[in-house]
Write a protein that holds these residues in place. Structure first.
Motif, mmCIF file in Angstrom:
data_model
loop_
_atom_site.group_PDB
_atom_site.id
_atom_site.type_symbol
_atom_site.label_atom_id
_atom_site.label_comp_id
_atom_site.label_asym_id
_atom_site.label_seq_id
_atom_site.Cartn_x
_atom_site.Cartn_y
_atom_site.Cartn_z
ATOM 1 N N ALA A 178 0.835 -1.210 0.000
ATOM 2 C CA ALA A 178 0.000 0.000 0.000
ATOM 3 C C ALA A 178 0.868 1.258 0.000
ATOM 4 O O ALA A 178 0.551 2.236 -0.692
ATOM 5 C CB ALA A 178 -0.925 -0.001 1.214
ATOM 6 N N GLN A 179 1.961 1.231 0.755
ATOM 7 C CA GLN A 179 2.855 2.391 0.785
ATOM 8 C C GLN A 179 3.530 2.600 -0.569
ATOM 9 O O GLN A 179 3.676 3.733 -1.033
ATOM 10 C CB GLN A 179 3.911 2.240 1.890
ATOM 11 N N ILE A 180 3.933 1.514 -1.211
ATOM 12 C CA ILE A 180 4.534 1.617 -2.545
ATOM 13 C C ILE A 180 3.511 2.168 -3.533
ATOM 14 O O ILE A 180 3.824 3.017 -4.365
ATOM 15 C CB ILE A 180 5.089 0.259 -3.007
ATOM 16 N N SER A 202 11.706 6.461 -9.369
ATOM 17 C CA SER A 202 12.134 7.025 -8.093
ATOM 18 C C SER A 202 11.819 6.083 -6.932
ATOM 19 O O SER A 202 12.673 5.816 -6.082
ATOM 20 C CB SER A 202 11.445 8.373 -7.891
ATOM 21 N N THR A 203 10.612 5.563 -6.907
ATOM 22 C CA THR A 203 10.203 4.675 -5.817
ATOM 23 C C THR A 203 10.992 3.378 -5.823
ATOM 24 O O THR A 203 11.515 2.951 -4.788
ATOM 25 C CB THR A 203 8.690 4.378 -5.924
ATOM 26 N N TYR A 204 11.096 2.733 -6.981
ATOM 27 C CA TYR A 204 11.785 1.450 -7.038
ATOM 28 C C TYR A 204 13.291 1.597 -6.864
ATOM 29 O O TYR A 204 13.957 0.687 -6.364
ATOM 30 C CB TYR A 204 11.426 0.692 -8.317
ATOM 31 N N LEU A 205 13.844 2.733 -7.216
ATOM 32 C CA LEU A 205 15.261 2.984 -6.943
ATOM 33 C C LEU A 205 15.492 3.045 -5.431
ATOM 34 O O LEU A 205 16.456 2.469 -4.911
ATOM 35 C CB LEU A 205 15.724 4.279 -7.608
ATOM 36 N N LYS A 206 14.590 3.708 -4.722
ATOM 37 C CA LYS A 206 14.698 3.773 -3.264
ATOM 38 C C LYS A 206 14.596 2.371 -2.648
ATOM 39 O O LYS A 206 15.328 2.034 -1.717
ATOM 40 C CB LYS A 206 13.616 4.687 -2.681
ATOM 41 N N ILE A 207 13.688 1.556 -3.170
ATOM 42 C CA ILE A 207 13.537 0.186 -2.668
ATOM 43 C C ILE A 207 14.806 -0.619 -2.952
ATOM 44 O O ILE A 207 15.281 -1.373 -2.096
ATOM 45 C CB ILE A 207 12.299 -0.491 -3.287
ATOM 46 N N SER A 208 15.379 -0.451 -4.149
ATOM 47 C CA SER A 208 16.609 -1.161 -4.499
ATOM 48 C C SER A 208 17.757 -0.752 -3.582
ATOM 49 O O SER A 208 18.509 -1.616 -3.109
ATOM 50 C CB SER A 208 16.998 -0.887 -5.953
ATOM 51 N N ILE A 209 17.880 0.527 -3.327
ATOM 52 C CA ILE A 209 18.942 1.010 -2.440
ATOM 53 C C ILE A 209 18.734 0.487 -1.026
ATOM 54 O O ILE A 209 19.683 0.033 -0.376
ATOM 55 C CB ILE A 209 19.020 2.552 -2.470
ATOM 56 N N LEU A 210 17.495 0.524 -0.551
ATOM 57 C CA LEU A 210 17.194 -0.017 0.772
ATOM 58 C C LEU A 210 17.536 -1.508 0.831
ATOM 59 O O LEU A 210 18.107 -1.987 1.818
ATOM 60 C CB LEU A 210 15.721 0.206 1.124
ATOM 61 N N GLY A 211 17.204 -2.245 -0.227
ATOM 62 C CA GLY A 211 17.532 -3.669 -0.278
ATOM 63 C C GLY A 211 19.027 -3.914 -0.221
ATOM 64 O O GLY A 211 19.491 -4.816 0.489
#
Length: 182
Positions: free
Chosen positions: A128-130, A153-162
């Motif tokens: 839901a947040q994504i 932008s969103t998926y780049l942040k998720i990739s970096i967090l991963g």
């Protein structure tokens, strides 16, 4: 190939990959076990985490190409989702085995049920947040490129967090190994 696939069809990639890849990964683990090569739970979890991060990175790349041209190949989403499905095969059995090991025998089924409820709730909350992060304001008339930029932008942040979480997992593994040797 000049045909369209409805967007909801992409939701079937993950379960299809899990059904197809599970027997092969199981055979790999059995083959390694026969050779007395056992992958540790931490290594399996780490491989799964690396695959998830790689999947999100591929989706990020697809969105990046879409921000440039307004279009992206479905290769990016399909391959990213395939990696995430394979990652699930590495992570889920390890997590269930852990719950089975630490749960009291008298409440094992309850603990496994709670595990599924808890992880499902977290996964749905994160989804839901994504979705909020990738949705543009309806009042704004946005182009496809602007939508793609939101995804990138969103998926780049998720990739970096991963990647950060994967690095921390490796770091903690090294620290715990050094502490347990002493």
């Amino acid at each position: 190939l000049n045909f369209q696939i409805p967007t909801p069809m992409f939701q079937s990639i993950n379960p299809i990959i899990i059904l197809i890849a599970t027997p092969f990964i199981s055979m790999l683990w059995l083959h390694l076990a026969r050779k007395k090569m056992h992958l540790s739970s931490v290594l399996k979890f780490g491989i799964g985490f690396l695959l998830i991060t790689s999947g999100f990175t591929l989706i990020t790349l697809g969105a990046k190409f879409a921000t440039i041209s307004g279009k992206a190949s479905m290769f990016w989403i399909i391959t990213g989702m395939m990696l995430m499905g394979i990652a699930e095969i590495f992570i889920e059995p390890v997590a269930l085995a852990f719950v089975s090991r630490v749960a009291p025998r008298s409440s094992l089924s309850v603990m496994i049920g709670l595990y599924y409820l808890f992880t499902g709730a977290i996964a749905n909350y994160i989804a839901a947040q994504i979705a909020k992060l990738t949705t543009l304001n309806i009042s704004i008339k946005a182009s496809l490129i602007e939508y793609a930029h939101g995804y990138e932008s969103t998926y780049l942040k998720i990739s970096i967090l991963g990647l950060i979480l994967l690095f921390l997992m490796i770091l903690f593994r090294i620290i715990f190994r050094k502490l347990s040797v002493k």
